[in-house]
Design an enzyme around this catalytic site. Structure first.
Site, PDB file in Angstrom:
ATOM      1  N   ASP A 118       5.827  -1.277   2.811  1.00 12.91           N
ATOM      2  CA  ASP A 118       5.241  -0.858   1.538  1.00 12.91           C
ATOM      3  C   ASP A 118       6.099   0.270   0.982  1.00 12.91           C
ATOM      4  O   ASP A 118       6.394   1.242   1.700  1.00 12.91           O
ATOM      5  CB  ASP A 118       3.802  -0.392   1.750  1.00 12.91           C
ATOM      6  CG  ASP A 118       3.095  -0.105   0.445  1.00 12.91           C
ATOM      7  OD1 ASP A 118       2.547  -1.050  -0.136  1.00 12.91           O
ATOM      8  OD2 ASP A 118       3.101   1.062   0.009  1.00 12.91           O
ATOM      9  N   ILE A 119       6.536   0.135  -0.265  1.00 14.07           N
ATOM     10  CA  ILE A 119       7.352   1.193  -0.889  1.00 14.07           C
ATOM     11  C   ILE A 119       6.466   2.413  -1.127  1.00 14.07           C
ATOM     12  O   ILE A 119       5.426   2.323  -1.786  1.00 14.07           O
ATOM     13  CB  ILE A 119       7.964   0.706  -2.206  1.00 14.07           C
ATOM     14  CG1 ILE A 119       8.841  -0.525  -1.958  1.00 14.07           C
ATOM     15  CG2 ILE A 119       8.785   1.810  -2.871  1.00 14.07           C
ATOM     16  CD1 ILE A 119       9.328  -1.216  -3.213  1.00 14.07           C
ATOM     17  N   GLU A 127       4.132  -3.933  -4.451  1.00 18.56           N
ATOM     18  CA  GLU A 127       5.262  -3.217  -3.858  1.00 18.56           C
ATOM     19  C   GLU A 127       5.327  -3.443  -2.349  1.00 18.56           C
ATOM     20  O   GLU A 127       5.936  -2.667  -1.626  1.00 18.56           O
ATOM     21  CB  GLU A 127       5.157  -1.712  -4.145  1.00 18.56           C
ATOM     22  CG  GLU A 127       4.009  -0.991  -3.483  1.00 18.56           C
ATOM     23  CD  GLU A 127       2.710  -1.004  -4.299  1.00 18.56           C
ATOM     24  OE1 GLU A 127       1.886  -0.111  -4.029  1.00 18.56           O
ATOM     25  OE2 GLU A 127       2.537  -1.868  -5.171  1.00 18.56           O
TER      26      GLU A 127
END
Length: 331
Positions: free
Chosen positions: A201-202, A244
């Protein structure tokens, strides 16, 4: 139509595998074509056949309950080696096929008409065929029907591939990635092959969109996906499973090797300079889960990796967390 490239078997296999269609469930778009051929030709069997390295696999096989045969027995393996349709009016009189187990035994093939399934870059990856259990001629207009329908089958494969790719990142869609997980689970059940799942996950992605705008956020998505592909092996699969959030399926990978790989990905993403003014730096958090007991469905496997991802985020982000296999699950 361009002439087939018939002397580049590695290229042909690569062209086939690009479609990521082997071992996928039946789909109505292909079954409609084979059922139509059965009706129009008055034959008991019709197939969309794809020729892999050592097997013939059927994306659609109307009139027979089978999924694959050895390539050595496949009529369609002969069809892909030429530009023109392959017509067999009586297999028992043809030295290429008279001793074939599909002729001498079930299903008792006597006649065959097949047209190559040719990719836009010129590779014959399989054939669309009509099959009968009696000797017969095929009328010219029937062959023209096959020749007209074969490009439609290839077009459907192209459309199917586009539908399984995220337009921004180029990664697999969530649906396609889950299908890849299901295949890895089936392989593990049959042959006990190892595999591991990474979810990343960004970090603080909403803040990036809010501060710099969605076009910059899109550049971040593209850059992270590109870096993941650069660090991946050809056998690995990258999917975009959320806004994301990405996932990586690592076949033939132990838990320890997957953990080491996740750390390399994490470090590499943190070292990127994404074009902006000034250049933007991002990080990502990772959850790692090896396949094993309690993870024999795609949902359970994703949930295990997700739990590790949230552990990494709770621990401060820009780090990797492992979902250990529970000892009591192995009992």
């Amino acid at each position: 139509m361009m002439h087939a490239i018939v002397n580049d078997e590695p290229g042909r296999i690569a062209a086939l595998h690009r479609y990521q269609i082997l071992d996928t469930p039946s789909e109505g778009a292909f079954d409609k074509v084979t059922n139509l051929i059965r009706t129009l030709f008055g034959v008991p069997m019709s197939a969309v056949s794809l020729i892999d390295t050592d097997r013939q696999w059927f994306k659609s096989l109307a009139g027979l309950d089978a999924t694959q045969t050895p390539r050595s027995e496949a009529f369609c393996d002969h069809a892909i080696r030429q530009d023109e349709p392959l017509i067999i009016t009586d297999a028992r009189d043809d030295p290429r096929f008279c001793d074939n187990p599909l002729v001498t035994g079930d299903p008792g093939i006597r006649s065959y008409a097949g047209v190559p399934l040719r990719t836009p870059d010129g590779y014959n990856i399989g054939s669309l065929c009509a099959i009968d259990t009696r000797a017969r001629d095929f009328a010219p207009e029937q062959i023209e029907i096959l020749k007209s329908l074969a490009p439609i089958v290839v077009e459907q494969m192209e459309l199917r591939l586009l539908a399984e790719r995220d337009h921004l990142s180029g990664a697999m869609t969530r649906r396609a990635f889950v299908a890849a997980l299901d295949k890895a689970i089936a392989l593990h059940i049959r042959h006990q092959r190892p595999a591991a799942l990474l979810i990343l996950d960004i970090d603080h992605f909403k803040r990036i969109n809010d501060s710099y705008g969605h076009p910059v956020g899109d550049r971040v998505i593209e850059a992270v996906a590109k870096r993941c592909v650069e660090l991946s092996r050809p056998s690995d699969s990258l999917g975009r499973i959320g806004g994301e959030e990405f996932a990586l399926l690592l076949p033939e990978t132990s838990e320890a090797d997957a953990l080491a790989a996740a750390r390399r990905f994490c470090t590499a993403i943190g070292e990127m300079h994404i074009p902006n003014d000034p250049p933007l730096r991002v990080t990502a958090s990772f959850g790692v889960a090896a396949i094993g007991p309690g993870r024999m469905t795609s949902q359970d496997w994703l949930s295990a990796a997700d739990a590790a991802l949230y552990e990494a985020k709770r621990g401060g982000r820009n780090r990797v967390a492992l979902a250990p296999l529970a000892a009591d699950c192995a009992a």
